[in-house]
Design a protein around this motif. Structure first.
Motif, short mmCIF file in Angstrom:
data_model
loop_
_atom_site.label_atom_id
_atom_site.label_comp_id
_atom_site.label_asym_id
_atom_site.label_seq_id
_atom_site.Cartn_x
_atom_site.Cartn_y
_atom_site.Cartn_z
N PHE A 72 35.58 43.99 48.90
CA PHE A 72 35.84 42.85 49.78
C PHE A 72 37.20 42.99 50.46
O PHE A 72 37.39 42.55 51.60
CB PHE A 72 35.76 41.55 48.99
N ALA A 73 38.16 43.59 49.77
CA ALA A 73 39.44 43.88 50.42
C ALA A 73 39.23 44.84 51.57
O ALA A 73 39.81 44.68 52.67
CB ALA A 73 40.41 44.47 49.40
N ALA A 74 38.39 45.87 51.35
CA ALA A 74 38.10 46.84 52.42
C ALA A 74 37.43 46.16 53.59
O ALA A 74 37.76 46.43 54.76
CB ALA A 74 37.22 47.96 51.87
N PHE A 75 36.49 45.25 53.32
CA PHE A 75 35.79 44.56 54.40
C PHE A 75 36.76 43.70 55.21
O PHE A 75 36.73 43.72 56.47
CB PHE A 75 34.67 43.69 53.83
N ASP A 76 37.62 42.95 54.52
CA ASP A 76 38.57 42.09 55.24
C ASP A 76 39.51 42.91 56.10
O ASP A 76 39.82 42.55 57.24
CB ASP A 76 39.37 41.25 54.25
N LEU A 77 40.00 44.04 55.58
CA LEU A 77 40.92 44.88 56.33
C LEU A 77 40.23 45.47 57.55
O LEU A 77 40.80 45.51 58.66
CB LEU A 77 41.45 46.00 55.43
N ALA A 78 39.02 45.95 57.36
CA ALA A 78 38.30 46.56 58.48
C ALA A 78 38.04 45.53 59.58
O ALA A 78 38.18 45.83 60.78
CB ALA A 78 36.98 47.16 58.00
N GLN A 79 37.68 44.31 59.19
CA GLN A 79 37.42 43.27 60.18
C GLN A 79 38.70 42.85 60.90
O GLN A 79 38.64 42.32 62.01
CB GLN A 79 36.77 42.07 59.50
N ALA A 80 39.87 43.10 60.27
CA ALA A 80 41.14 42.75 60.90
C ALA A 80 41.69 43.89 61.74
O ALA A 80 42.82 43.78 62.26
CB ALA A 80 42.15 42.37 59.82
N GLY A 81 40.95 44.99 61.85
CA GLY A 81 41.38 46.08 62.71
C GLY A 81 42.01 47.25 61.99
O GLY A 81 42.47 48.21 62.63
N VAL A 82 42.08 47.22 60.66
CA VAL A 82 42.62 48.34 59.90
C VAL A 82 41.52 49.39 59.73
O VAL A 82 40.37 49.05 59.40
CB VAL A 82 43.12 47.87 58.52
N ARG A 83 41.86 50.65 59.96
CA ARG A 83 40.88 51.72 59.77
C ARG A 83 40.74 52.02 58.28
O ARG A 83 41.74 52.29 57.61
CB ARG A 83 41.32 52.98 60.52
N VAL A 84 39.53 51.93 57.79
CA VAL A 84 39.25 52.22 56.38
C VAL A 84 38.36 53.46 56.35
O VAL A 84 37.14 53.36 56.49
CB VAL A 84 38.56 51.03 55.68
N PRO A 85 38.96 54.66 56.21
CA PRO A 85 38.16 55.89 56.27
C PRO A 85 37.09 55.96 55.20
O PRO A 85 36.00 56.48 55.44
CB PRO A 85 39.20 57.00 56.07
N ALA A 86 37.42 55.45 54.00
CA ALA A 86 36.45 55.59 52.92
C ALA A 86 36.73 54.60 51.81
O ALA A 86 37.88 54.18 51.60
CB ALA A 86 36.49 57.02 52.36
N ILE A 87 35.65 54.24 51.11
CA ILE A 87 35.75 53.55 49.83
C ILE A 87 35.34 54.56 48.77
O ILE A 87 34.20 55.04 48.77
CB ILE A 87 34.84 52.32 49.77
N VAL A 88 36.27 54.91 47.90
CA VAL A 88 36.02 55.87 46.83
C VAL A 88 35.77 55.08 45.56
O VAL A 88 36.68 54.47 45.01
CB VAL A 88 37.21 56.83 46.65
N ASP A 89 34.53 55.08 45.08
CA ASP A 89 34.16 54.32 43.88
C ASP A 89 33.78 55.31 42.80
O ASP A 89 32.87 56.13 43.00
CB ASP A 89 33.00 53.38 44.19
N ILE A 90 34.45 55.27 41.67
CA ILE A 90 34.19 56.25 40.62
C ILE A 90 32.84 56.02 39.94
O ILE A 90 32.36 56.87 39.20
CB ILE A 90 35.32 56.26 39.57
#
Length: 999
Positions: free
Chosen positions: A338-356
């Motif tokens: 959800f942090a990644a989603f909020d950042l992406a929607q605010a214009g931050v580039r999120v290259p990847a979500i790395v989930d172990i």
């Protein structure tokens, strides 16, 4: 300026800019910013250096759990504080801050050489390094360690701030104002219960202030918080305490709350306190403290720009700050998505979500791909790059069998990590509440409680918003009902609340075989995963031992982000489940708390409050010289014009012996002992017998410790069959009462006895001298003062000068004496009336020095001066005060020990110097032979020594080995310049027959 600020987003007031400085550079933030959010908005990630390796460190979190971003804070006018957490420090105009633990500068730190020499500083290196040679310890090791120890610089001038304290009571205390806390306070408040809601943040709302998309009852999280806060503010029975940390939870629902009052103000009101300590007693407590996000443990996880995913979400949604233009999310928990989603929607580039994890929610994957975020499920992080800020992250696929695949590098400005969440159980643990291990969630949760308390929300393992609201409402309503109020639980409709699952309580596998890899567990103390595994290899199998050997969790954050990871790594290394390895102890305070807050008003002249008797003002007006006695100010002597102390004391002594003196004895400790078993209680506590003492009579009481040594003494009067008026020494009042309470509650709870301190209730005026009866006879009503009706050691109740009195016929001078006890509010008036009436007898007020001389002439001891904690009744010559036929009393068994019966024990004796004009020094040592070789054998010391006006010579009391057997013999007292001789005599120098007690 504010290059990373998103215009119009967040809860800060972007219409109100605030200038502040960090390391001499001026930056701009906004009202509502913390120092951390304002620095991040200006692109500043490097904020300090770590303790041991001096590695560059950035902002890890957004709350009080922050281990890295500690700064020195200068608020002007000498208001300097080290180790302030940038994540909770609110910026204001003119705030001046500096980074810590480096030299000569933050970016170029000589101490960073430790990082290159890290192999020399493994776990426990100080135990191994500083052992040899032993001669180096004082000259080399200790100075070096002292110079290197500590974080920040201590203030160099006295703290000019003031601190307040307050005692309070409430029906329901709610700690934490997240969704669970607000719901609890709302239900309890609606019931009519007196409610206090405390939260450490500047604004109530907790995690809801960082929520981007969920709604409650059709309102956004922010709007629901505003509506709820407005309703609570409108309730007269509810008190809201933002900026208030519950630092400790003690027995019987007693809590300490530290409230920050003016730290956020550029110009605080004059004399306004900086902080207030609340000492709060609550009928019921609801703990809704939330949870703390766990870092992941991988090589380079401490680099500036690597932070907790939840913190990045907070900076975005609450402060309108993006932590970088590009951010890679590394997680084992849904919440980071959800942090990644909020950042992406605010214009931050999120290259990847790395989930172990190899398996994640399809819904999360769908949303990520819709935002053009690559999903790397079943991947791990093996390292980061960048000098003063992260520039890239290295990731690897991991098979289900644990094999690590080839690395891939992803460029980014921030790495956001989440290893799940740890319930904040600190306050619950303070009460010795039992913590239960939840195997499925891999966390400790509150179990069996010891206090009237409830845990709700994330602090109870329920992380979903709907769950937190439901449990909070239930806890608040139940607490109100248990406090005696009718309450019900409201229900809430939540939309957009996704279940948060996933957990990782182990370090990522990539650092185990990389020789130079540093995967940090405790960021402040530079404890790595290797250090913890090394401690296990060296034989430390309990987490408590591992903690002390590695210092994991011993930093100023008390392991809030490191304890659980350290426990997981240790349990993995030991090969046992975490509960088998143990759990470290949570102790108050919850967060570092200023000494000023604990001291409150007790500083400067108020640090140790000077207690004054009701008669003190008269003594001051009449020229008394004062001395401190315990916590009291007492009149020492009353000099007349041109008199020295010696002359004044001699005159006061003559007046008492020849006619009449008056003395303020109000400081004597006084305890009322009441109840059907009062006499039995007295019998057990004191050495003497009390059951046969008739009402209206007094007796000298001697109190021993379990060791058989004298603890206190005093005259005790029996007023009725079930009531005793006990006096103690001035300095022993509190100690004696505590001792009595201890025995009554723990040893003899079956006795029906009540103890009440009445020291301040009674003013006491001692009248001594041949004319004492003549003075008070016409002023006393209801008491026959004749020798036959009111002999020595009597007590009676009546009136004096029209005021109720407890009149004792006792004497500490050897003269006819009375102690007039009157209610404290009448003490001064009665003193003045007696003084006026006594003019015909030349009445003379005297002070403590005269009292000491007069009692020493009679051989009366003062506990603590003529005793030293090793003196028995026989040693002091008052064995007659021991009830020989009594079956038991405190200390009786110790008196029969062989060492207590030795003939050469130090015994109290009198001394008469060969030169009658010589007054020995109190404390002077005594020897048999002054010509013996050094070091001489000391056989005792002088305890009391005075000039006796009545005898025309000096007298002294002393503790001497086998003292009474030396009667008539000469001892030697070395003093500066020469040695003096004295004869050992009895302790009674004046009126040995005691005739003067009856005038």
């Amino acid at each position: 300026m504010n290059a990373y600020r998103i215009k119009g987003k967040g809860r800060v007031d972007q219409r109100k800019p605030v200038r502040f400085s960090f390391n001499g550079t001026t930056y701009t933030g906004y009202e509502g910013d913390t120092l951390a959010s304002a620095l991040l908005a200006n692109g500043v990630h490097l904020v300090g250096r770590s303790f041991k390796y001096h590695r560059p460190r950035g902002i890890l979190s957004a709350g009080s759990e922050e281990p890295n971003a500690l700064v020195g804070t200068d608020r002007g006018n000498g208001r300097f504080e080290p180790n302030t957490r940038a994540t909770v420090l609110e910026v204001f105009e003119g705030l001046n801050t500096t980074s810590q633990n480096h030299w000569p500068s933050l970016k170029r730190d000589v101490g960073a050489i430790n990082d290159a020499m890290y192999m020399l500083f493994s776990a426990g290196f100080y135990y191994k390094t500083f052992m040899w040679p032993k001669s180096f310890w004082n000259k080399v090791y200790e100075p070096f360690i002292r110079g290197a120890a500590g974080l920040g610089k201590s203030p160099s001038v006295p703290d000019p701030d003031t601190y307040a304290s307050r005692h309070a009571h409430c029906d329901v205390l709610v700690v934490g104002s997240g969704p669970a806390g607000l719901a609890a306070a709302l239900e309890a408040g609606r019931s009519g219960a007196k409610v206090i809601l405390a939260d450490e943040q500047a604004e109530l709302g907790g995690s809801l202030l960082s929520e981007g998309e969920a709604t409650i009852d059709g309102l956004s999280a922010s709007d629901w918080v505003a509506r709820t806060r407005a309703e609570l503010e409108g309730m007269a029975n509810v008190t809201l305490l933002p900026r208030t940390t519950a630092i400790g939870y003690y027995h019987q629902n007693f809590l300490g709350l530290c409230q920050r009052l003016t730290d956020h103000l550029a110009n605080p009101p004059a004399n306004a306190p900086r902080e207030r300590m609340w000492r709060l007693r609550a009928k019921q407590v609801v703990l809704a403290q939330g949870s703390i996000e766990k870092p992941l443990v991988f090589d380079g996880n401490d680099r500036p720009g690597v932070m907790l995913a939840g913190a990045a979400r907070t900076y975005l949604n609450r402060y309108g700050v993006k932590v970088g233009n590009s951010a890679v999310v590394v997680t084992s928990h849904d919440s980071a998505w959800f942090a990644a989603f909020d950042l992406a929607q605010a214009g931050v580039r999120v290259p990847a979500i790395v989930d172990i994890r190899h398996t994640v929610s399809d819904e999360l994957v769908r949303r990520a791909r819709a935002l053009n975020i690559e999903v790397l499920a079943g991947w791990t992080v093996s390292g980061t790059a960048g000098r003063h800020r992260v520039s890239s992250v290295r990731v690897n696929p991991v098979s289900r069998g644990g094999q690590v695949g080839p690395a891939r590098t992803i460029n980014c400005e921030a790495v956001l990590m989440s290893g799940g969440w740890t319930p904040t159980v600190h306050l619950f643990s303070h009460t010795k509440g039992k913590l239960d291990w939840n195997e499925e969630q891999q966390m400790f949760l509150p179990g069996e409680r010891t206090e009237e308390s409830r845990c709700a929300g994330a602090g109870n393992g329920h992380f979903g918003l709907a769950e937190a609201l439901r449990e909070g409402a239930e806890a608040g309503a139940a607490a109100a009902r248990d406090a005696g109020f009718a309450a019900r639980e409201s229900s809430y409709t939540v939309d957009g609340d996704f279940p948060c699952t996933g957990v990782s309580n182990r370090e990522l596998p990539s650092d185990r075989d990389a020789g130079r890899a540093k995967a940090f567990v405790d960021f402040q103390n530079d404890v790595t995963a290797k250090d913890i595994r090394l401690a296990v290899r060296e034989g430390f199998l309990s987490i408590e031992h591992i903690k002390r050997y590695t210092t994991n969790g011993m930093a100023t954050d008390q392991g809030k982000t490191s304890n659980m990871n350290g426990l997981a790594i240790a349990s993995n290394a030991v090969g046992k489940a975490p509960p088998s390895v143990g759990l470290t102890t949570f102790r108050p305070p919850y967060t570092p708390t200023t000494f000023g807050a604990f001291a409150g008003y007790n500083r400067g002249e108020l640090f140790e409050v000077t207690r004054k008797t009701p008669i003190d003002s008269w003594a001051e007006a009449n020229g008394a010289v004062f001395e401190p006695v315990s916590l009291w100010r007492r009149a020492w002597y009353f000099p007349r014009s041109g008199e020295s102390m010696h002359q004044a004391v001699a005159r006061e002594c003559r007046a008492v012996r020849q006619s009449l003196g008056m003395f303020d004895a109000s400081t004597l400790g006084k305890i009322e002992i009441v109840g059907p078993d009062a006499a039995e209680f007295m019998n057990r506590m004191y050495t003497n017998a009390w059951t046969k003492l008739a009402p209206g009579r007094c007796r000298y009481g001697l109190l021993l410790g379990e060791d058989g040594f004298i603890r206190d003494d005093g005259v005790i009067g029996r007023l009725t069959t079930d009531r005793f008026h006990v006096t103690t020494t001035t300095g022993g009042a509190a100690r004696v009462l505590n001792m009595m309470e201890d025995y009554l509650q723990t040893e003899w709870p079956e006795l029906k006895v009540w103890l009440t301190s009445t020291t301040e209730q009674w003013a006491v005026i001692a009248l001594n001298g041949p004319n004492a009866r003549k003075l008070i006879e016409p002023l006393v009503e209801g008491i026959d003062l004749s020798d036959e009706a009111f002999p020595h050691m009597s007590v009676a109740e009546g009136k004096i000068c029209g005021v109720p009195t407890r009149l004792f016929r006792v004497s500490f001078t050897g003269e006819l004496g009375y102690e007039v006890n009157v209610p404290a509010r009448h003490g001064l008036a009665v003193w003045k009336a007696l003084y006026e009436a006594g003019q015909k007898y030349g009445i003379t007020p005297y002070g403590t020095e005269t009292m000491h001389v007069l009692r020493a002439e009679k051989g009366y001891i003062i506990v603590g001066q003529d005793t030293d904690g090793t003196v028995t009744p026989e040693d002091a010559g008052i064995g007659w005060a021991i009830g020989k036929a009594k079956p038991d009393f405190v200390g009786k068994r110790s008196l029969s020990r062989s060492d207590m019966l030795k003939a050469d024990r130090k015994q109290l004796v009198g001394l008469l110097t060969s030169d009658p004009k010589l007054v020995l020094e109190e404390g002077a040592q005594i020897v048999d032979d002054p010509n013996q070789p050094l070091p001489m054998k000391m056989i005792g010391h002088v305890t009391s020594s005075y000039w006796s006006e009545a005898l025309g010579r000096s007298v002294a009391l002393a503790l001497v080995e086998g003292g009474r057997a030396r009667t008539g013999k000469v001892i030697h007292v070395p003093m500066p310049g020469t040695s003096h001789t004295a004869e050992v005599v009895g302790t009674v120098f004046f009126d040995p027959e005691g005739k003067r007690l009856n005038a």
